[in-house]
Design a protein around this motif. Structure first.
Motif, PDB file in Angstrom:
ATOM      1  N   ARG A 295      13.697 -17.301 -60.033  1.00 17.61           N
ATOM      2  CA  ARG A 295      13.460 -16.605 -61.232  1.00 17.61           C
ATOM      3  C   ARG A 295      13.144 -15.144 -60.944  1.00 17.61           C
ATOM      4  O   ARG A 295      13.564 -14.306 -61.645  1.00 17.61           O
ATOM      5  CB  ARG A 295      12.150 -17.231 -62.113  1.00 17.61           C
ATOM      6  N   ASN A 296      12.399 -14.806 -59.708  1.00 18.55           N
ATOM      7  CA  ASN A 296      12.061 -13.432 -59.432  1.00 18.55           C
ATOM      8  C   ASN A 296      13.169 -12.604 -58.980  1.00 18.55           C
ATOM      9  O   ASN A 296      13.752 -11.540 -59.495  1.00 18.55           O
ATOM     10  CB  ASN A 296      11.153 -13.235 -58.317  1.00 18.55           C
ATOM     11  N   ARG A 297      14.525 -13.369 -58.318  1.00 14.22           N
ATOM     12  CA  ARG A 297      15.762 -13.067 -58.132  1.00 14.22           C
ATOM     13  C   ARG A 297      16.267 -12.538 -59.286  1.00 14.22           C
ATOM     14  O   ARG A 297      17.215 -11.440 -59.695  1.00 14.22           O
ATOM     15  CB  ARG A 297      16.358 -13.668 -57.018  1.00 14.22           C
ATOM     16  N   GLU A 298      16.557 -13.605 -60.166  1.00  7.02           N
ATOM     17  CA  GLU A 298      17.237 -13.310 -61.460  1.00  7.02           C
ATOM     18  C   GLU A 298      16.534 -12.238 -62.418  1.00  7.02           C
ATOM     19  O   GLU A 298      17.475 -11.507 -62.759  1.00  7.02           O
ATOM     20  CB  GLU A 298      16.941 -14.803 -62.300  1.00  7.02           C
ATOM     21  N   ALA A 299      15.250 -12.110 -62.325  1.00  7.71           N
ATOM     22  CA  ALA A 299      14.624 -10.993 -62.891  1.00  7.71           C
ATOM     23  C   ALA A 299      15.037  -9.674 -62.503  1.00  7.71           C
ATOM     24  O   ALA A 299      15.290  -8.722 -63.274  1.00  7.71           O
ATOM     25  CB  ALA A 299      13.099 -11.380 -63.022  1.00  7.71           C
ATOM     26  N   ALA A 300      15.116  -9.706 -61.337  1.00  7.57           N
ATOM     27  CA  ALA A 300      15.317  -8.153 -60.513  1.00  7.57           C
ATOM     28  C   ALA A 300      16.883  -7.891 -60.988  1.00  7.57           C
ATOM     29  O   ALA A 300      17.114  -6.700 -61.068  1.00  7.57           O
ATOM     30  CB  ALA A 300      15.304  -8.570 -58.975  1.00  7.57           C
ATOM     31  N   GLN A 301      17.872  -8.895 -60.604  1.00 10.19           N
ATOM     32  CA  GLN A 301      19.175  -8.649 -60.968  1.00 10.19           C
ATOM     33  C   GLN A 301      19.251  -8.163 -62.724  1.00 10.19           C
ATOM     34  O   GLN A 301      20.125  -7.369 -62.866  1.00 10.19           O
ATOM     35  CB  GLN A 301      20.005  -9.763 -60.649  1.00 10.19           C
TER      36      GLN A 301
ATOM     37  N   ILE B 172      15.801 -14.384 -70.679  1.00  4.97           N
ATOM     38  CA  ILE B 172      15.218 -15.546 -70.299  1.00  4.97           C
ATOM     39  C   ILE B 172      15.748 -15.979 -68.918  1.00  4.97           C
ATOM     40  O   ILE B 172      16.824 -16.092 -68.742  1.00  4.97           O
ATOM     41  CB  ILE B 172      15.203 -16.784 -71.189  1.00  4.97           C
ATOM     42  N   THR B 173      14.742 -15.861 -67.869  1.00  6.70           N
ATOM     43  CA  THR B 173      14.996 -16.317 -66.514  1.00  6.70           C
ATOM     44  C   THR B 173      14.932 -17.917 -66.424  1.00  6.70           C
ATOM     45  O   THR B 173      14.184 -18.516 -67.363  1.00  6.70           O
ATOM     46  CB  THR B 173      14.038 -15.564 -65.538  1.00  6.70           C
ATOM     47  N   GLY B 174      15.607 -18.522 -65.380  1.00  7.34           N
ATOM     48  CA  GLY B 174      15.408 -20.053 -65.035  1.00  7.34           C
ATOM     49  C   GLY B 174      16.346 -20.659 -65.743  1.00  7.34           C
ATOM     50  O   GLY B 174      17.233 -20.244 -66.249  1.00  7.34           O
ATOM     51  N   GLN B 175      16.461 -21.856 -65.460  1.00  4.37           N
ATOM     52  CA  GLN B 175      17.669 -22.596 -65.775  1.00  4.37           C
ATOM     53  C   GLN B 175      17.454 -23.754 -66.978  1.00  4.37           C
ATOM     54  O   GLN B 175      16.102 -24.154 -67.133  1.00  4.37           O
ATOM     55  CB  GLN B 175      18.189 -23.889 -64.657  1.00  4.37           C
TER      56      GLN B 175
ATOM     57  N   THR C  82       8.216 -24.739 -67.087  1.00  5.69           N
ATOM     58  CA  THR C  82       9.596 -24.798 -67.365  1.00  5.69           C
ATOM     59  C   THR C  82       9.911 -23.722 -68.410  1.00  5.69           C
ATOM     60  O   THR C  82       9.221 -23.215 -69.292  1.00  5.69           O
ATOM     61  CB  THR C  82      10.208 -26.318 -68.175  1.00  5.69           C
ATOM     62  N   SER C  83      11.127 -23.002 -68.141  1.00  8.64           N
ATOM     63  CA  SER C  83      11.402 -21.764 -68.886  1.00  8.64           C
ATOM     64  C   SER C  83      12.260 -22.181 -70.290  1.00  8.64           C
ATOM     65  O   SER C  83      12.596 -23.299 -70.273  1.00  8.64           O
ATOM     66  CB  SER C  83      12.583 -21.136 -68.078  1.00  8.64           C
ATOM     67  N   THR C  84      11.902 -21.449 -71.159  1.00 11.10           N
ATOM     68  CA  THR C  84      12.431 -21.845 -72.478  1.00 11.10           C
ATOM     69  C   THR C  84      12.636 -20.479 -73.447  1.00 11.10           C
ATOM     70  O   THR C  84      11.803 -19.432 -73.143  1.00 11.10           O
ATOM     71  CB  THR C  84      11.277 -22.562 -73.264  1.00 11.10           C
TER      72      THR C  84
ATOM     73  N   VAL D 253      19.574 -15.250 -69.123  1.00 11.05           N
ATOM     74  CA  VAL D 253      20.617 -14.438 -68.238  1.00 11.05           C
ATOM     75  C   VAL D 253      21.414 -15.189 -67.260  1.00 11.05           C
ATOM     76  O   VAL D 253      22.068 -14.510 -66.724  1.00 11.05           O
ATOM     77  CB  VAL D 253      19.554 -13.497 -67.589  1.00 11.05           C
ATOM     78  N   VAL D 254      20.767 -16.260 -67.064  1.00 11.01           N
ATOM     79  CA  VAL D 254      21.726 -17.096 -65.820  1.00 11.01           C
ATOM     80  C   VAL D 254      22.950 -18.097 -66.810  1.00 11.01           C
ATOM     81  O   VAL D 254      22.489 -18.592 -67.688  1.00 11.01           O
ATOM     82  CB  VAL D 254      20.679 -18.032 -65.211  1.00 11.01           C
ATOM     83  N   ASP D 255      24.132 -17.581 -66.167  1.00 13.69           N
ATOM     84  CA  ASP D 255      25.036 -18.470 -66.728  1.00 13.69           C
ATOM     85  C   ASP D 255      25.857 -19.203 -65.377  1.00 13.69           C
ATOM     86  O   ASP D 255      26.561 -18.507 -64.487  1.00 13.69           O
ATOM     87  CB  ASP D 255      26.145 -17.631 -67.251  1.00 13.69           C
ATOM     88  N   GLY D 256      25.504 -20.518 -65.271  1.00 12.53           N
ATOM     89  CA  GLY D 256      25.928 -21.019 -64.075  1.00 12.53           C
ATOM     90  C   GLY D 256      25.120 -20.811 -62.830  1.00 12.53           C
ATOM     91  O   GLY D 256      23.835 -20.978 -62.801  1.00 12.53           O
ATOM     92  N   ALA D 257      25.715 -19.966 -61.958  1.00 11.56           N
ATOM     93  CA  ALA D 257      24.619 -19.512 -60.581  1.00 11.56           C
ATOM     94  C   ALA D 257      24.657 -18.162 -60.638  1.00 11.56           C
ATOM     95  O   ALA D 257      23.856 -17.607 -59.553  1.00 11.56           O
ATOM     96  CB  ALA D 257      25.382 -20.009 -59.385  1.00 11.56           C
ATOM     97  N   SER D 258      25.021 -17.287 -61.638  1.00 11.53           N
ATOM     98  CA  SER D 258      25.072 -16.006 -61.453  1.00 11.53           C
ATOM     99  C   SER D 258      24.456 -15.206 -62.851  1.00 11.53           C
ATOM    100  O   SER D 258      24.387 -16.080 -63.859  1.00 11.53           O
ATOM    101  CB  SER D 258      26.424 -15.146 -61.500  1.00 11.53           C
TER     102      SER D 258
END
Length: 687
Positions: free
Chosen positions: A84-90, A171-174, A600-602, A620-625
């Protein structure tokens, strides 16, 4: 530039309104009468009224102001899970770049939700309000929240947001994350030592149903129960409160396959053990000057239930008087030392010698009582070195020193090197000077074959006070009967209350007075690690925060026998510390911190508010990016999102730099208008 007309009436407004009414009435009459020149007359009157209103042409020089968009980045502990931190930074980098490309838009980025050890839950909207506190409402273009969706200060309505612009959530997370936690539903804060307390808890599984888990319950690190539970099941456990002070109960569930984090699989409850009554048996030998010292001390403590017997007439002093006429209360030796001995937390012998009152077999019972966890204190005088000494009983197996005689000479009691470190004697008032600032004693019992190290020394550096352990129990041996001189204030007295109270509580296993202990304490915004030891050095301590971050601390020497280190208490929840041998736990904040209750993210928690403001909540996550919607400027709309895009509301706010004013009826222009109106009226009348 902006142009307009401004009025600065030359007469009160009421006069203008009356004049306007009169002109309207006259115009109606002239028109109905079809009088010649009616229109010209009405125009002339209107120009006169307009001149009284004193209109002016205005010109404003304005500079446009930028609209302001806020980006709030969630830095709460739950963002440490997964990527999540990496996703938030990107997401932050891409979002800020897109916003900065919009002309006339100012971007403000603020981090929020950082753990501080005080705030329970993630507070993003408070940080948003602070970031926009100096921005007028008509300049706010919108807000973007980059978060896992677990926000605990969501406003109840759009009006409470404080501005009329879209709020978007990224929203970050899967999707379909899974997690397991133990939730405490009911737990006591206090419990009576020796009684059971009930803790109720629930096994919560998110993202799965019907799973089973093994739940282990520990008290002070000892497993007391194991059971299997299903997702959503509530259960309870009876916990026996073993000792005074914190009784740490851990409830831990086995990991869930592919769960987000095991941090919240364990919950902790600290139950402060409170003794209902401390039962103390005090047996005094022959009367002496300090006989009431122990009685006064113990009776002054409301938590102590004291049973006191004094042997006023030993059996050798017989004169033929029947026993039932010599004693008000018979000494119930069999009841006290055989049937109910285990009900006492402490037995004190104050200058007691064998006088035939207690059979030898009962001293064997007392020795067994000590080894199984009891406590005995012997306050000795010359009796301890006599032929009737209690040393010459089976009790000698748990007494720390053999008597060999009595020394009669004045001396100052001193703390030994061990005593300077021991919690019972460390820091006694007056011990830091030479001689100590307390009165002298005048008698001490000489001993040999000591099985322990004395914590206080007397005449000629001979042992004065022993504190020893035998089996599960504890024994104290005070080798002078002159402690009452401190109590009476002789030569200024001494800290008898502190010494005797600490000694009694150590014997009754007060955890704060243990020689070897590792403790965690919350002081202000810090967690302090305290290592009590009798050794010259200590091992480093590993401290684990609620989010699983480990800190290795090197402790520094403080007072003798104490080593300390501290670190910021920047997270709520269960903190753990260990030096490889000892373990300590402390819970900072509430029993169930909101930050770890649901991890859990929601997008569902924020979606109602975002859509009410015209915004939206998307992952913000679609698949792995990381894939962000397009950011577009919108001038006027009630909806600021669509398929693949999010909007900000650009404002038309500006600041006035200068104003120009040109009165219409001032000077030559006004004079020509009025003269022209009258001339037109005269010409029309002259036809």
């Amino acid at each position: 530039m902006n142009y307009g007309i401004a009025f600065t009436p030359l007469v009160p407004s009421i006069v203008l309104w009356i004049g306007l009414g009169a002109i309207i009435v006259m115009a109606v009459i002239l028109l109905l009468a079809r009088a010649r020149g009616a229109a010209v007359r009405v125009v002339a009157l209107a120009l006169i009224l307009l001149a009284l209103a004193n209109p002016s042409f205005t010109r404003e020089d304005r500079d446009p102001l930028t609209s302001v968009a806020a980006v709030v980045v969630d830095k709460s502990p739950s963002q440490n899970f997964g990527n999540r931190n990496r996703e938030a930074a990107q997401a932050q980098e891409a979002l800020v770049d897109s916003l900065k490309k919009i002309k006339g838009l100012e971007v403000r980025v603020v981090d929020a939700g950082q753990a501080d050890g005080e705030t329970d839950g993630t507070k993003l909207f408070g940080a948003l309000a602070s970031a926009l506190s100096d921005v007028p409402v008509d300049r706010v273009a919108g807000a973007f929240l980059i978060t896992d969706g677990r926000v605990h200060d969501i406003p109840a309505s759009t009006a409470a947001v404080g501005f009329q612009a879209p709020v978007h959530a990224l929203i970050t997370g899967q999707k379909n994350e899974r997690d397991r936690r133990i939730a405490i539903t009911a737990a006591p804060r206090f419990g009576i030592v020796g009684q059971n307390q009930t803790i109720t808890y629930r096994l919560d599984d998110q993202g799965v149903t019907g799973e089973r888990a093994k739940v282990t319950i520990r008290r002070d690190g000892e497993v007391i129960s194991e059971r299997n539970m299903s997702s959503g099941q509530t259960s309870s456990v009876e916990v026996d409160i073993k000792h005074a002070g914190p009784n740490i109960v851990e409830i831990e569930a086995s990991p869930l396959e592919r769960e987000l984090t095991p941090v919240n699989n364990r919950a902790v409850v600290a139950i402060d053990g409170v003794r209902d009554k401390l039962r103390v048996l005090l047996v005094s030998g022959e009367p002496h000057s300090g006989e009431r010292t122990w009685r006064n001390l113990l009776k002054s403590d409301a938590s102590v239930d004291l049973v006191h017997f004094t042997i006023l007439r030993p059996p050798e002093k017989q004169d033929g008087t029947p026993i039932n006429e010599l004693s008000l209360i018979a000494f119930p030796t069999r009841e006290l030392f055989q049937q109910k001995i285990n009900e006492f937390q402490l037995i004190i012998f104050d200058r007691y010698a064998r006088q035939g009152v207690l059979p030898i077999a009962y001293f064997d019972n007392i020795a067994r009582y000590v080894r199984s966890g009891g406590a005995v204190l012997v306050s000795a005088g010359p009796d301890y070195a006599s032929n009737t000494s209690i040393w010459r009983t089976p009790l000698d197996s748990v007494l720390p020193a053999e008597p060999v005689g009595v020394t009669e000479k004045p001396f100052y009691a001193h703390l030994s090197d061990t005593g300077k470190r021991h919690p019972v004697t460390r820091g006694l008032e007056g011990s830091g000077s030479e001689p100590p600032r307390w009165s002298r004693f005048f008698r001490t019992v000489d001993t040999r074959n000591a099985t322990g190290t004395p914590v206080m020394t007397g005449a000629d550096n001979k042992p004065l006070l022993f504190l020893s352990r035998f089996g599960e129990g504890r024994v104290a041996l005070l080798l002078s009967d002159h402690i009452w001189l401190w109590a009476r204030g002789y030569e200024g007295g001494g800290p008898h209350l502190d010494l005797l109270r600490r000694m009694s509580h150590w014997l009754m296993k007060q955890p704060d007075l243990d020689e070897e202990a590792l403790r965690l304490q919350v002081q202000g915004k810090d967690i302090v690690v305290v290592r009590q030891t009798m050794s010259d050095s200590v091992q480093p301590v590993s401290v684990t925060s609620p989010s699983g971050v480990t800190h290795d601390l090197t402790l520094n020497a403080g007072e003798p026998g104490e080593w300390r280190a501290s670190l910021p208490a920047n997270e709520l929840g269960l903190w753990q510390a260990t030096d490889g041998t000892l373990k300590a736990l402390i819970n900072v904040g509430p029993t169930n911190p909101k930050e770890f209750s649901e991890v859990t993210s929601t997008a569902e928690t924020l979606r109602p508010l975002t859509q009410a403001t015209g915004g939206d909540a998307v992952r913000v996550v679609d698949g792995a990016s990381v894939d962000l919607p397009r950011i577009v400027p919108v001038r006027s709309s009630s909806v600021f999102h669509g398929d693949g895009w999010m909007g900000v509301r650009l404002r038309d706010a500006s600041v006035v730099k200068g104003v120009g004013v040109l009165p219409i009826f001032a000077g030559l222009i006004g004079l020509l208008l009025l003269l022209g109106a009258f001339a037109a009226t005269w010409m029309r009348e002259g036809r």
